[in-house]
Design a protein around this motif. Structure first.
Motif, mmCIF file in Angstrom:
data_model
loop_
_atom_site.group_PDB
_atom_site.id
_atom_site.type_symbol
_atom_site.label_atom_id
_atom_site.label_comp_id
_atom_site.label_asym_id
_atom_site.label_seq_id
_atom_site.Cartn_x
_atom_site.Cartn_y
_atom_site.Cartn_z
ATOM 1 N N SER A 37 0.486 -0.939 0.441
ATOM 2 C CA SER A 37 -0.304 -0.294 -0.298
ATOM 3 C C SER A 37 0.882 1.077 0.061
ATOM 4 O O SER A 37 2.131 1.118 0.369
ATOM 5 N N GLY A 38 0.255 2.477 0.216
ATOM 6 C CA GLY A 38 1.209 3.789 -0.518
ATOM 7 C C GLY A 38 0.545 4.267 1.303
ATOM 8 O O GLY A 38 0.258 3.707 2.197
ATOM 9 N N GLY A 39 1.191 5.300 1.533
ATOM 10 C CA GLY A 39 0.712 6.070 2.687
ATOM 11 C C GLY A 39 2.276 6.082 3.016
ATOM 12 O O GLY A 39 3.304 4.973 3.559
ATOM 13 N N SER A 40 2.081 7.244 4.617
ATOM 14 C CA SER A 40 3.051 7.345 5.218
ATOM 15 C C SER A 40 3.216 6.386 6.587
ATOM 16 O O SER A 40 4.208 6.032 6.717
ATOM 17 N N THR A 41 2.293 5.813 6.805
ATOM 18 C CA THR A 41 2.450 4.305 7.615
ATOM 19 C C THR A 41 3.436 3.345 7.138
ATOM 20 O O THR A 41 4.416 2.871 8.007
ATOM 21 N N ASP A 68 -2.618 -0.262 -4.967
ATOM 22 C CA ASP A 68 -3.084 0.933 -5.870
ATOM 23 C C ASP A 68 -2.017 1.557 -6.359
ATOM 24 O O ASP A 68 -0.950 1.516 -5.873
ATOM 25 N N ARG A 70 -0.654 5.329 -8.793
ATOM 26 C CA ARG A 70 -1.043 7.276 -9.191
ATOM 27 C C ARG A 70 -0.240 6.264 -10.321
ATOM 28 O O ARG A 70 0.066 6.233 -10.841
ATOM 29 N N ASN A 80 3.594 5.331 -6.010
ATOM 30 C CA ASN A 80 3.825 4.148 -4.312
ATOM 31 C C ASN A 80 5.102 3.001 -4.838
ATOM 32 O O ASN A 80 5.533 2.799 -3.674
ATOM 33 N N GLY A 138 -3.881 0.633 4.154
ATOM 34 C CA GLY A 138 -3.486 1.900 5.341
ATOM 35 C C GLY A 138 -5.302 2.589 5.004
ATOM 36 O O GLY A 138 -5.961 1.763 4.300
ATOM 37 N N MET A 139 -5.939 3.335 5.821
ATOM 38 C CA MET A 139 -7.110 3.744 5.540
ATOM 39 C C MET A 139 -7.224 5.842 5.464
ATOM 40 O O MET A 139 -6.090 5.716 6.195
ATOM 41 N N GLY A 140 -7.251 5.953 5.353
ATOM 42 C CA GLY A 140 -7.330 7.531 5.134
ATOM 43 C C GLY A 140 -8.162 8.485 5.536
ATOM 44 O O GLY A 140 -9.379 7.623 6.182
ATOM 45 N N HIS A 144 -11.726 5.686 3.186
ATOM 46 C CA HIS A 144 -10.871 4.904 2.168
ATOM 47 C C HIS A 144 -10.029 4.543 2.292
ATOM 48 O O HIS A 144 -8.848 4.159 3.580
ATOM 49 N N ALA A 146 -6.817 1.470 0.158
ATOM 50 C CA ALA A 146 -6.761 1.244 -1.197
ATOM 51 C C ALA A 146 -6.546 2.339 -2.117
ATOM 52 O O ALA A 146 -6.437 3.345 -1.225
ATOM 53 N N LYS A 197 -6.913 9.428 12.110
ATOM 54 C CA LYS A 197 -8.028 8.459 12.294
ATOM 55 C C LYS A 197 -8.879 7.512 13.221
ATOM 56 O O LYS A 197 -9.582 6.819 13.171
HETATM 57 C C1 6PG Z 1 -2.318 5.342 -0.927
HETATM 58 C C2 6PG Z 1 -2.974 4.688 -0.365
HETATM 59 C C3 6PG Z 1 -3.602 4.756 0.119
HETATM 60 C C4 6PG Z 1 -2.851 5.229 2.055
HETATM 61 C C5 6PG Z 1 -4.162 5.552 3.298
HETATM 62 C C6 6PG Z 1 -3.755 6.001 4.371
HETATM 63 O O1 6PG Z 1 -1.782 5.285 -2.328
HETATM 64 O O2 6PG Z 1 -2.450 6.825 -0.801
HETATM 65 O O3 6PG Z 1 -2.559 3.071 -0.402
HETATM 66 O O4 6PG Z 1 -5.178 3.923 0.475
HETATM 67 O O5 6PG Z 1 -3.074 3.665 2.650
HETATM 68 O O6 6PG Z 1 -5.144 7.480 2.358
HETATM 69 O O7 6PG Z 1 -2.245 6.510 4.670
HETATM 70 P P1 6PG Z 1 -1.866 7.094 5.658
HETATM 71 O O8 6PG Z 1 -0.406 5.303 5.756
HETATM 72 O O9 6PG Z 1 -0.459 8.720 5.019
HETATM 73 O O10 6PG Z 1 -2.325 7.445 6.555
#
Ligand code: 6PG
Length: 239
Positions: A37-41, A68, A70, A80, A138-140, A144, A146, A197
């Motif tokens: 997954s993308g995201g900061s965690t 997912d 971009r 990602n 992750g979860m926004g 959201h 993915a 979150k």
């Molecule tokens: C992405 C993600 C997205 C991400 C969440 C949580 O590409 O942005 O796959 O679903 O996991 O937005 O992101 P954080 O860990 O940054 O809160």
């Protein structure tokens, strides 16, 4: 069933996920397919894996996919793939044929078609559907996961394996795997940290009326295991 693991410090959470990945790899006889997954965690996880697990994990038995992506080139800061490449892939010995990135440099439709064809040719299947060993999510703060945003709840029950979406605010094009493939996985692991979150986690865990509109609430494995890794800030007091 949902398993919830709460950690006092984010660092402990990240280390526990890294150890859990290592255990899964050690316990699988053959190859392990993981969707990232993308995201900061997850970024912190890739950093730890690259720095401390480059030798202790048999990376040649691991296949990396992305849940997912971009629609940007793989060198773009928003990619990602780039995040994982910089922090992890560049530090481990993994055959290039084990890296199944979503080709963000193509048009969104082409990248999606390419992912679909790779899933069909390179992923082990169960009951005719690609079967991931681990899907990391992750979860926004809008719920959201993915790139399934609240305005596309249809993607949780559609027939496609992956699709093109637009970010609801920025309209940025993305390709995402859908609920069909995510919910079919053997292990689904949510990595959720931070105060922002907490309200969404509360909605989902108490199954209140808001939860229905949160994509993350609909991630429920048909036959696998669901684990939410939470730090103290993101968790409910009594969960
Ligand atoms: C992405 C993600 C997205 C991400 C969440 C949580 O590409 O942005 O796959 O679903 O996991 O937005 O992101 P954080 O860990 O940054 O809160």
């Amino acid at each position: 069933m949902r398993v919830v693991r709460i950690f006092n410090k984010t660092e402990e959470l990240i280390r526990n996920v890294a150890e859990s990945i290592k255990t899964q790899i050690n316990h699988c006889d053959d190859t392990l397919h993981i969707a990232l997954s993308g995201g900061s965690t997850p970024k912190r996880l890739f950093c730890l894996l690259g720095d401390e697990y480059s030798k202790s994990i048999e990376w040649n038995r691991v296949h990396l996919w992305w849940g997912d992506e971009r629609i940007v080139p793989p060198t773009d800061e928003d990619s990602n793939f780039k995040q994982v490449n910089d922090l992890l892939i560049s530090k481990i010995k993994i055959p290039t044929q084990n890296i199944h990135r979503i080709k963000g440099e193509l048009s969104a439709n082409e990248a999606c078609a390419d992912l679909e064809s790779n899933l069909q040719s390179d992923m082990p299947e169960k009951e005719g559907i690609p079967h991931f060993d681990i899907v990391l999510l992750g979860m926004g703060d809008d719920g959201h996961t993915a790139s399934i945003f609240p305005d596309r709840l249809d993607l949780l029950s559609c027939d496609e394996l992956c699709t093109v979406v637009h970010h609801p605010i920025s309209a940025q094009e993305r390709v995402t795997m859908t609920g069909k493939i995510i919910n079919h996985a053997k292990n689904i692991w949510f990595l959720v940290t931070g105060n922002d979150k907490r309200e969404r986690v509360d909605d989902i865990f108490t199954e209140n009326e808001c939860a229905e509109n949160l994509p993350a609430a609909h991630i429920l494995p048909t036959n696998g295991e669901l684990v939410w890794f939470l730090d103290k800030e993101a968790s409910l007091k009594n969960s």
